[in-house]
Design an enzyme around this catalytic site. Structure first.
Site, PDB file in Angstrom:
ATOM      1  N   SER A 160       0.942  -1.195   0.028  1.00 26.67           N
ATOM      2  CA  SER A 160      -0.050   0.184   0.053  1.00 26.67           C
ATOM      3  C   SER A 160       0.865   1.167   0.041  1.00 26.67           C
ATOM      4  CB  SER A 160      -0.950  -0.016   1.140  1.00 26.67           C
ATOM      5  OG  SER A 160      -1.529  -1.213   1.442  1.00 26.67           O
ATOM      6  N   LYS A 208      -6.824   2.076  -2.865  1.00 24.26           N
ATOM      7  CA  LYS A 208      -6.357   1.467  -1.750  1.00 24.26           C
ATOM      8  C   LYS A 208      -6.374   2.298  -0.371  1.00 24.26           C
ATOM      9  CE  LYS A 208      -4.877  -1.648   1.507  1.00 24.26           C
ATOM     10  NZ  LYS A 208      -5.787  -2.544   2.037  1.00 24.26           N
ATOM     11  N   LYS A 246      -0.376   5.299   8.235  1.00 28.61           N
ATOM     12  CA  LYS A 246       0.492   5.460   7.026  1.00 28.61           C
ATOM     13  C   LYS A 246      -0.794   5.684   5.722  1.00 28.61           C
ATOM     14  CE  LYS A 246       1.227   2.134   4.648  1.00 28.61           C
ATOM     15  NZ  LYS A 246       1.150   1.043   3.790  1.00 28.61           N
TER      16      LYS A 246
HETATM   17  P1  NAD Z   1       4.920  -6.615   7.568  1.00 27.09           P
HETATM   18  O1  NAD Z   1       5.476  -5.551   8.366  1.00 27.09           O
HETATM   19  O2  NAD Z   1       4.649  -7.593   8.170  1.00 27.09           O
HETATM   20  O3  NAD Z   1       5.870  -7.031   6.414  1.00 27.09           O
HETATM   21  C1  NAD Z   1       6.902  -6.208   5.838  1.00 27.09           C
HETATM   22  C2  NAD Z   1       7.801  -7.066   5.315  1.00 27.09           C
HETATM   23  O4  NAD Z   1       8.937  -6.156   4.804  1.00 27.09           O
HETATM   24  C3  NAD Z   1       8.734  -7.466   6.546  1.00 27.09           C
HETATM   25  O5  NAD Z   1       9.012  -8.847   6.734  1.00 27.09           O
HETATM   26  C4  NAD Z   1      10.182  -6.675   6.551  1.00 27.09           C
HETATM   27  O6  NAD Z   1      11.204  -7.283   6.995  1.00 27.09           O
HETATM   28  C5  NAD Z   1      10.271  -6.340   5.094  1.00 27.09           C
HETATM   29  N1  NAD Z   1      10.814  -5.215   4.522  1.00 27.09           N
HETATM   30  C6  NAD Z   1      11.207  -3.984   5.342  1.00 27.09           C
HETATM   31  N2  NAD Z   1      11.639  -3.252   4.662  1.00 27.09           N
HETATM   32  C7  NAD Z   1      12.583  -4.095   3.821  1.00 27.09           C
HETATM   33  C8  NAD Z   1      13.463  -3.674   2.838  1.00 27.09           C
HETATM   34  N3  NAD Z   1      14.117  -2.548   2.994  1.00 27.09           N
HETATM   35  N4  NAD Z   1      13.845  -4.906   1.996  1.00 27.09           N
HETATM   36  C9  NAD Z   1      13.391  -5.763   1.892  1.00 27.09           C
HETATM   37  N5  NAD Z   1      12.556  -6.157   3.089  1.00 27.09           N
HETATM   38  C10 NAD Z   1      12.048  -5.336   3.619  1.00 27.09           C
HETATM   39  O7  NAD Z   1       3.724  -5.888   6.673  1.00 27.09           O
HETATM   40  P2  NAD Z   1       2.565  -6.420   6.071  1.00 27.09           P
HETATM   41  O8  NAD Z   1       1.025  -6.490   7.183  1.00 27.09           O
HETATM   42  O9  NAD Z   1       2.766  -7.583   5.755  1.00 27.09           O
HETATM   43  O10 NAD Z   1       2.262  -5.400   5.226  1.00 27.09           O
HETATM   44  C11 NAD Z   1       2.788  -5.354   3.758  1.00 27.09           C
HETATM   45  C12 NAD Z   1       2.081  -4.172   2.977  1.00 27.09           C
HETATM   46  O11 NAD Z   1       0.715  -4.573   2.720  1.00 27.09           O
HETATM   47  C13 NAD Z   1       1.988  -2.820   3.490  1.00 27.09           C
HETATM   48  O12 NAD Z   1       1.956  -1.924   2.663  1.00 27.09           O
HETATM   49  C14 NAD Z   1       0.443  -2.930   4.301  1.00 27.09           C
HETATM   50  O13 NAD Z   1      -0.227  -1.545   4.419  1.00 27.09           O
HETATM   51  C15 NAD Z   1      -0.233  -3.666   3.217  1.00 27.09           C
HETATM   52  N6  NAD Z   1      -1.273  -4.379   3.531  1.00 27.09           N
HETATM   53  C16 NAD Z   1      -1.415  -5.047   4.801  1.00 27.09           C
HETATM   54  C17 NAD Z   1      -2.512  -5.933   5.158  1.00 27.09           C
HETATM   55  C18 NAD Z   1      -2.405  -6.569   6.503  1.00 27.09           C
HETATM   56  O14 NAD Z   1      -3.776  -6.971   6.931  1.00 27.09           O
HETATM   57  N7  NAD Z   1      -1.392  -6.708   7.271  1.00 27.09           N
HETATM   58  C19 NAD Z   1      -3.706  -5.876   4.420  1.00 27.09           C
HETATM   59  C20 NAD Z   1      -3.682  -5.195   3.100  1.00 27.09           C
HETATM   60  C21 NAD Z   1      -2.625  -4.469   2.687  1.00 27.09           C
END
Ligand code: NAD
Length: 314
Positions: free
Chosen positions: A108, A183, A252
């Site tokens: 997102s 989104k 965010k």
């Molecule tokens: P999360 O924090 O669980 O996972 C993010 C991952 O990215 C982590 O494993 C982290 O180590 C990795 N990361 C961070 N910086 C990095 C880098 N520089 N290089 C490589 N890896 C890196 O987050 P999430 O809940 O999986 O969400 C991911 C995205 O999806 C976000 O943008 C969030 O807004 C969106 N989203 C989340 C949900 C939800 O229910 N969790 C639903 C819809 C959308």
């Protein structure tokens, strides 16, 4: 830049970001028959995923992953991190991607940043689409996410088999960045509905109503929304606060939604109030708290919890 054939299995895909969402989404790509290469700054996340799926290629560098793949999916916390991973970081995807390859940003991210990044990639002969998701961890596991897709139609068509492996409903929203705008706007409506329900359930409890009854009546009435139907019964009334989407990520998204509204020059007082309240709850509870714990901020302001029941007019 001409799109070549559709990305069907066993094409090799890269997945960058093995977090709460990235892991179940990657599992569904494997289930569909794709070959995968993965990368995450968190080495344990990569090690755990490869231990579970030994056929997956673990990459020590983004450029290595890019060279190995036909397309790369990013599932990262925000657009700034996506930009650094794709183009700006010392080690980045763009340095390893050959012309004609594609970046699918499923994070997102902010739509303005996405457009800028897409233009810079296009100048190098690389394509990008934005394909953020809705439905949370549960639907990521089930492979039934709603996926919004922005970008050039020919590139979207090429990527559709990949997206269908993770989602049930696919919506084309327009040009690059339009899906990221969509989104953020969705999460604004979702968060506003959650916050309204939190105040209503707490007000009802303080007035002497049973919180479970309040939620049941809302769900049989016009006040129903996704939060009252799912998050309140499963996460709030049970005090589990474990939906799997963090408060920091929600705030965010809300800031992005407000930026989208403000960029059009319209007043957006509800979006402003929603950002303010959720940001205050993040200050109180911390960015790592589950977003459903926002109820505790509403309770903190009121000085009583939903479970305390009647506090006025006893
Ligand atoms: P999360 O924090 O669980 O996972 C993010 C991952 O990215 C982590 O494993 C982290 O180590 C990795 N990361 C961070 N910086 C990095 C880098 N520089 N290089 C490589 N890896 C890196 O987050 P999430 O809940 O999986 O969400 C991911 C995205 O999806 C976000 O943008 C969030 O807004 C969106 N989203 C989340 C949900 C939800 O229910 N969790 C639903 C819809 C959308």
């Amino acid at each position: 830049m001409a799109a070549s054939k559709a990305l069907t299995p066993p094409a090799r895909l890269g997945v960058v970001g093995l977090g709460l969402m990235g892991v179940p989404m990657a599992r569904n790509l494997l289930k569909a028959g794709y070959a995968l290469a993965v990368y995450d700054v968190n080495a344990k996340a990569v090690a755990d995923f490869v231990a579970e799926n030994p056929q997956v290629q673990a990459c020590a560098a983004l450029s290595e992953l890019a060279r190995a793949c036909d397309a790369v999916i990013t599932m990262l916390p925000n657009g700034k991190i996506v930009r650094s991973v794709v183009l700006d970081g010392a080690d980045n995807l763009a340095s390893g991607l050959a012309a004609g390859k594609i970046v699918i940003d499923m994070s997102s991210s902010s739509p303005v940043g996405t457009r800028e990044l897409g233009e810079q990639l296009a100048a190098r002969g690389l394509a990008m689409i934005d394909a953020p998701v809705s439905g949370g961890v549960k639907r990521a596991i089930d492979g039934t996410l709603a996926i919004m897709i922005g970008g050039e139609p020919e590139w979207i068509e090429r990527c559709e088999p990949v997206l269908k492996a993770m989602g049930k409903e696919l919506f084309r929203t327009g040009g690059l960045g339009s899906a990221h705008a969509m989104k953020a706007l969705n999460n604004f409506v979702s968060a506003a509905g959650f916050a309204a329900a939190a105040e209503a359930v707490l007000a009802g409890a303080r007035f002497g109503l049973d919180p479970a009854t309040v939620v049941s009546v809302l769900n049989a009435s016009t006040g129903k929304n996704n939060s009252t139907e799912n998050k309140f019964p499963q996460q709030v009334l049970t005090r589990k606060f474990g939906a799997g989407f963090s408060l920091g990520l929600m705030v965010k998204d809300l800031r992005t939604a407000l930026e989208v509204a403000q960029a059009t020059g319209m007043p957006a007082p509800i979006a402003e109030a929603t950002v303010r309240e959720w940001a205050a709850s993040e200050e109180l509870l911390g960015p790592g708290a589950d977003h459903t714990a926002m109820v505790q901020y509403v309770e903190h302001l009121a000085g009583s919890t939903i479970a305390d029941g009647r506090v006025q007019g006893d």
